[in-house]
Design a protein around this motif. Structure first.
Motif, short mmCIF file in Angstrom:
data_model
loop_
_atom_site.label_atom_id
_atom_site.label_comp_id
_atom_site.label_asym_id
_atom_site.label_seq_id
_atom_site.Cartn_x
_atom_site.Cartn_y
_atom_site.Cartn_z
N ILE A 1 4.65 1.46 1.36
CA ILE A 1 5.51 2.43 0.71
C ILE A 1 5.09 3.79 1.28
N ILE A 2 5.98 4.41 2.08
CA ILE A 2 5.62 5.67 2.73
C ILE A 2 6.34 6.80 2.00
N GLU B 1 0.84 -1.19 0.00
CA GLU B 1 0.00 0.00 0.00
C GLU B 1 0.88 1.25 0.00
N VAL B 2 0.51 2.22 -0.83
CA VAL B 2 1.30 3.45 -0.92
C VAL B 2 0.61 4.55 -0.12
N ALA C 1 -0.21 7.38 -4.99
CA ALA C 1 -0.63 7.04 -3.63
C ALA C 1 -2.03 6.42 -3.56
N ASP C 2 -2.19 5.46 -2.64
CA ASP C 2 -3.50 4.87 -2.38
C ASP C 2 -4.22 5.62 -1.27
N ARG C 3 -3.42 6.05 -0.31
CA ARG C 3 -3.96 6.72 0.88
C ARG C 3 -3.12 7.96 1.15
N GLU D 1 -8.86 12.43 -6.52
CA GLU D 1 -9.51 11.14 -6.25
C GLU D 1 -8.81 10.32 -5.18
N ILE D 2 -8.03 10.96 -4.31
CA ILE D 2 -7.48 10.24 -3.16
C ILE D 2 -8.47 10.45 -2.02
N ARG D 3 -9.34 9.46 -1.84
CA ARG D 3 -10.45 9.58 -0.90
C ARG D 3 -9.99 9.35 0.53
#
Lengths: 94, 266
Positions: free
Chosen positions: B116-117, B3-4, B135-137, B163-165
């Motif tokens: 992945i930070i 997860e990014v 990024a996912d988050r 669109e990064i909710r």
């Protein structure tokens, strides 16, 4: 309750309340992405329509573009919030 | 598939890099395989905060320009198993990387790592666009100041439009004593204004400066209040439900004794 105490003791507004108030005002413009003139136009149109039916206090009328959580709580959605003090009803429209 | 997560704030100096270092280290200590990516090209700092500045050979720009292989640029942190750093380039500028290249890089890193930070630069220009591209988050860092909250608000709007909710909020450098006497906005005030979910509150803690001096993230320091806050945030990122910590432990002797004997402070 705390507010009441402060009122009774005549205490000054705390600096965090000042910060919060200033932030809220500055964010209205940041969030709207529209010019203040645009909001003024919206405001005067709203006043025009409402005045056909009631007397309102034009000076304390307050229209803000803000943000609120959507109904499912999953998203943040923009909202137009209007606070329009009514002085009395008009006879027109009867 | 990893997860990014991008750590962003808009305003500079609110603690993005410190947050990235601590969350990343915290996740690695919890047994996850983690890579920290510094996207602040030209003003890299994550390397010094992590204490890995002497081990840089290749950087992010070398990787996207394919001057080297990804594996060659990753610095392994020998202190913590499973922790890696991909440093930013220092002698280039933010336009050396394009959002499409970042998406490609993130996809490659997802294969190898659990988390992945991404440490995002200050501002809303190219560097920000690059950092959030894959990024996912997103985690938005702010401090209880008018300027920082205002910029956080702008960033939340921009994340939404990309669109990064569901971005999550960290309120950093909170001073419980100042909140108590009404001279600092409280967590509730800030959450109320920004209207996003809270993932953590980090108290203002001298240990952060000390740990940055040494290049050892505070998250591994059991005595540090901020370290505890970061450990909690780490758990929440992994999906655990951890209550917010009580920031009032720096009071006087009496309340400490009361707490010791289980008497709730008034």
């Amino acid at each position: 309750m705390i507010d009441l105490f402060k009122l009774l003791l005549g205490k000054k507004e705390s600096s965090k309340d000042v910060a919060k108030e200033r932030l809220k005002l500055v964010l209205i413009h940041d969030r709207s992405n529209v010019s203040p003139q645009f909001l003024e136009m919206v405001k005067s149109e709203i006043i025009k329509v409402i005045q056909n039916y009631m007397e309102i206090d034009e000076d304390s009328l307050d229209i803000q573009l803000t943000r609120t959580s959507s109904e499912d709580g999953e998203r943040v959605v923009p909202a137009l919030v209007a606070n329009i003090p009514i002085k009395g009803m008009k006879n027109a429209g009867r | 598939m990893g997860e990014v997560i991008v750590i962003t704030s808009g305003k500079g100096g609110v603690g993005k890099t410190t947050t990235t270092a601590n969350i990343g280290t915290g996740l690695a200590v919890s047994g996850k395989k983690v890579v920290l990516v510094d996207t602040d090209i030209g003003l890299r700092n994550l390397d010094v905060v992590m204490g890995l500045e002497n081990r840089i050979v290749y950087d992010l720009v070398d990787v996207v320009e394919k001057t080297c292989r990804l594996k060659q640029a990753l610095i392994k942190d020998k202190r913590y198993d499973g922790l890696y750093l991909l440093p930013a380039a220092q002698t280039r500028d933010k336009n050396s990387v394009k959002p499409e290249q970042m998406i490609e890089l993130c996809d490659e890193l997802r294969q190898e790592f659990d988390y992945i930070i991404i440490d995002c630069p200050a501002g809303i220009e190219q560097g920000f666009k690059n950092a959030i591209a894959g990024a996912d988050r997103a985690i938005v860092v702010t401090t209880p100041e008018v300027s920082a909250v205002r910029d956080a608000d702008r960033i939340i709007g921009l994340l939404e439009s990309q669109e990064i909710r569901n971005p999550r909020l960290i309120v950093n450098r909170v001073r419980a004593d100042m909140v108590k006497r009404g001279d600092m906005m409280s967590i509730e005030d800030i959450v109320d204004i920004l209207a996003i979910g809270l993932i953590g509150v980090v108290p203002d803690d001298e240990q952060i400066i000390i740990s940055t001096n040494k290049g050892e993230p505070a998250v591994t320091d059991n005595k540090s209040m901020a370290g505890q806050a970061y450990r909690n945030i780490t758990k929440r990122i992994m999906g655990e439900d951890v209550p917010l910590m009580d920031l009032n432990t720096s009071d006087g002797f009496l309340s400490k004794m009361k707490r010791l004997f289980g008497i709730k402070p008034a």
